[in-house]
Design a protein around this motif. Structure first.
Motif, mmCIF file in Angstrom:
data_model
loop_
_atom_site.group_PDB
_atom_site.id
_atom_site.type_symbol
_atom_site.label_atom_id
_atom_site.label_comp_id
_atom_site.label_asym_id
_atom_site.label_seq_id
_atom_site.Cartn_x
_atom_site.Cartn_y
_atom_site.Cartn_z
ATOM 1 N N ASP A 352 36.266 30.195 36.847
ATOM 2 C CA ASP A 352 36.860 31.438 37.349
ATOM 3 C C ASP A 352 38.188 31.726 36.668
ATOM 4 O O ASP A 352 38.516 32.882 36.376
ATOM 5 C CB ASP A 352 37.060 31.364 38.864
ATOM 6 C CG ASP A 352 35.751 31.398 39.638
ATOM 7 O OD1 ASP A 352 34.827 32.103 39.206
ATOM 8 O OD2 ASP A 352 35.651 30.720 40.670
ATOM 9 N N ALA A 354 38.985 30.818 33.628
ATOM 10 C CA ALA A 354 38.676 31.252 32.264
ATOM 11 C C ALA A 354 38.169 32.688 32.233
ATOM 12 O O ALA A 354 38.403 33.418 31.257
ATOM 13 C CB ALA A 354 37.634 30.320 31.642
ATOM 14 N N ALA A 355 37.483 33.102 33.296
ATOM 15 C CA ALA A 355 36.931 34.460 33.339
ATOM 16 C C ALA A 355 37.969 35.503 33.726
ATOM 17 O O ALA A 355 37.725 36.704 33.577
ATOM 18 C CB ALA A 355 35.761 34.516 34.328
ATOM 19 N N ALA A 356 39.119 35.067 34.215
ATOM 20 C CA ALA A 356 40.172 36.003 34.616
ATOM 21 C C ALA A 356 40.814 36.608 33.371
ATOM 22 O O ALA A 356 41.434 35.898 32.567
ATOM 23 C CB ALA A 356 41.222 35.287 35.461
ATOM 24 N N GLN A 357 40.666 37.899 33.197
ATOM 25 C CA GLN A 357 41.098 38.554 31.966
ATOM 26 C C GLN A 357 42.537 39.059 32.017
ATOM 27 O O GLN A 357 43.074 39.500 31.011
ATOM 28 C CB GLN A 357 40.151 39.717 31.658
ATOM 29 C CG GLN A 357 38.714 39.268 31.447
ATOM 30 C CD GLN A 357 37.746 40.426 31.318
ATOM 31 O OE1 GLN A 357 38.102 41.569 31.568
ATOM 32 N NE2 GLN A 357 36.514 40.130 30.934
ATOM 33 N N ASP A 358 43.145 39.019 33.174
ATOM 34 C CA ASP A 358 44.533 39.456 33.301
ATOM 35 C C ASP A 358 45.152 38.756 34.500
ATOM 36 O O ASP A 358 44.494 38.003 35.223
ATOM 37 C CB ASP A 358 44.627 40.980 33.459
ATOM 38 C CG ASP A 358 43.727 41.516 34.570
ATOM 39 O OD1 ASP A 358 43.617 40.848 35.618
ATOM 40 O OD2 ASP A 358 43.138 42.596 34.391
ATOM 41 N N GLU A 359 46.437 38.985 34.711
ATOM 42 C CA GLU A 359 47.147 38.295 35.788
ATOM 43 C C GLU A 359 46.605 38.675 37.160
ATOM 44 O O GLU A 359 46.577 37.852 38.072
ATOM 45 C CB GLU A 359 48.650 38.595 35.725
ATOM 46 C CG GLU A 359 49.452 37.764 36.720
ATOM 47 C CD GLU A 359 50.944 37.988 36.618
ATOM 48 O OE1 GLU A 359 51.672 36.998 36.413
ATOM 49 O OE2 GLU A 359 51.368 39.163 36.757
ATOM 50 N N ARG A 361 43.485 39.400 38.051
ATOM 51 C CA ARG A 361 42.271 38.640 38.372
ATOM 52 C C ARG A 361 42.572 37.167 38.561
ATOM 53 O O ARG A 361 41.946 36.499 39.395
ATOM 54 C CB ARG A 361 41.237 38.848 37.277
ATOM 55 C CG ARG A 361 40.732 40.285 37.209
ATOM 56 C CD ARG A 361 39.574 40.458 36.264
ATOM 57 N NE ARG A 361 39.169 41.853 36.172
ATOM 58 C CZ ARG A 361 38.146 42.294 35.463
ATOM 59 N NH1 ARG A 361 37.415 41.440 34.761
ATOM 60 N NH2 ARG A 361 37.849 43.583 35.433
ATOM 61 N N LEU A 362 43.534 36.656 37.818
ATOM 62 C CA LEU A 362 43.933 35.270 38.018
ATOM 63 C C LEU A 362 44.554 35.102 39.402
ATOM 64 O O LEU A 362 44.266 34.125 40.115
ATOM 65 C CB LEU A 362 44.923 34.844 36.939
ATOM 66 C CG LEU A 362 45.476 33.419 37.067
ATOM 67 C CD1 LEU A 362 44.343 32.397 37.038
ATOM 68 C CD2 LEU A 362 46.505 33.137 35.975
ATOM 69 N N THR A 365 41.918 34.854 41.992
ATOM 70 C CA THR A 365 41.296 33.528 41.993
ATOM 71 C C THR A 365 42.180 32.526 42.715
ATOM 72 O O THR A 365 41.711 31.720 43.527
ATOM 73 C CB THR A 365 41.035 33.052 40.557
ATOM 74 O OG1 THR A 365 40.113 33.946 39.929
ATOM 75 C CG2 THR A 365 40.475 31.635 40.528
#
Length: 394
Positions: A352, A354-359, A361-362, A365
């Motif tokens: 998850d 690694a799949a977060a494309q920006d802050e 989405r991180l 998670t």
């Protein structure tokens, strides 16, 4: 026989990922069972209701509270001719999205997640049952029926539109918006009567057990409750029927009467409102423009006085506030730490990350991870990673 305004199992709108029907369980029984067997449900055992877990074994946890809510919901739903399995499923799921440390943890998470789409425990419950439970081969989540998802999202009333609670002003919490974009939950209408029953059962359960827990903690006494509406008359009745009754039995007998008064009031009001409205279907319930399941106005006003008492004498008691400050600090420490160092998340969360494309989405998670913690795990992780105390304010 179910009432015509109940949710009929054979008329369910189904599941997002189609499945064959069970030969021995209704769709709502399957929902209930999947919720009970979920990881998030098991974690409720070690999540706070009011008191942090290490403060005592006799206080309610989210799990014991949830079981009590489900019991009340089944009772009320059964009397009203509603689908008891659906009412129970919504009741069992209603607190799955709660953070560690009860509403204190949620307050901290709402503040920390404000830049990233917000946080709401009902929306987080939807995220859990549609995405975060990962046990089935064919889908993420529990693949619950539309009616159960609707109940989780709207059991407290419409989320959008003219009948929405003022609390929901502004954009939808991202977790709710994501689920609703995938499958329209009709957020501008009321939920089914079964979901409304689950909501009122929550009010009944916490109003009752917070009185129990407050007395056990010593934050107030039976004499204090003698001065309040609802509780005072209950103690008076017990004293009249059982003069000189031992203290703990007297307490139990009085509070069980408070409990019964609330349940009987809800049933009587619902029966009267249903008789007057004559709904012919569950959609009639959804489009009534008001809740069908509620307390009577006199009891509602009396309960407001009881809740005001609990707020000042229990929820905001100095000893409780001291612990609130400590556990708020823990969440405030853990969230930015994981946001800065996502490599500290467990291996099963790294996909998850690694799949977060920006802050944003991180952050979501990280919020999923922190919100899923139990009280004891959050305390242990804070001690391990931040050098905090093992037991706050002990």
């Amino acid at each position: 026989m179910l009432a015509p305004y109940a949710c009929q199992p054979d008329a369910s709108r189904g599941r997002l990922w189609p499945e064959g029907l069970s030969s021995f369980r209704s769709p709502y029984q399957r929902d209930r069972d999947r919720i009970i067997h979920s990881s998030a449900f098991r974690r409720l055992k070690h999540k706070t209701q009011v008191f942090v877990e290490h403060e005592g074994d006799y206080y309610r946890t989210r799990l014991t509270h949830t079981i009590e809510v489900a019991q009340v919901a089944r009772t009320i739903a059964g009397v009203l001719g509603l689908n008891t399995d659906l009412a129970e499923a919504v009741a069992l799921a209603h607190d799955l999205g709660h953070t560690p440390f009860g509403h204190t943890g949620e307050d901290a998470m709402e503040r920390l997640m404000a830049p990233y789409g917000g946080f709401d425990h009902n929306a987080q419950a939807l995220r859990i049952v549609t995405r975060l439970e990962r046990h089935y081969a064919d889908f993420d989540g529990l693949n619950l029926s539309w009616e159960t998802l609707e109940g989780i999202a709207k059991h407290n009333g419409p989320v959008t539109g003219p009948n929405a609670d003022a609390k929901h002003d502004g954009p939808l919490p991202y977790a709710l918006a994501e689920v609703n974009a995938q499958w329209d939950l009709e957020l501008d209408t009321h939920a089914s009567a079964e979901a409304q029953v689950a909501a009122i059962a929550d009010d009944v359960a916490y109003s009752h057990h917070d009185l129990h827990d407050g007395l056990r903690s010593g934050l107030f006494t039976e004499d204090d409750l003698m001065e309040l509406p609802v509780t005072g008359p209950a103690f008076d009745e017990v004293d009249r029927l059982y003069p000189g009754l031992e203290r703990m039995r007297r307490r139990h007998e009085a509070l069980r009467r408070v409990f019964g008064r609330m349940v009987e009031d809800v049933i009587a009001v619902a029966q009267n409102r249903l008789a007057a409205a004559q709904p012919k279907s569950v959609d009639d319930i959804r489009h009534m423009g008001t809740t069908i399941i509620r307390f009577s106005k006199p009891l509602y006003q009396d309960l407001k006085a009881v809740r005001s008492f609990l707020f000042h004498r229990m929820y905001r008691a100095p000893s409780v506030m001291e612990v609130r400050a400590e556990v708020t600090r823990m969440v405030d420490d853990l969230f930015p730490l994981f946001l800065r160092r996502p490599d500290l998340l467990p291996p099963e969360w790294q996909a998850d990350v690694a799949a977060a494309q920006d802050e944003t989405r991180l952050a979501r998670t990280v919020a999923d991870y922190v919100a899923g913690m139990t009280d004891r795990f959050a305390i242990q992780e804070h001690a391990r990673l931040c050098g905090g105390e093992a037991n706050p304010a002990s």
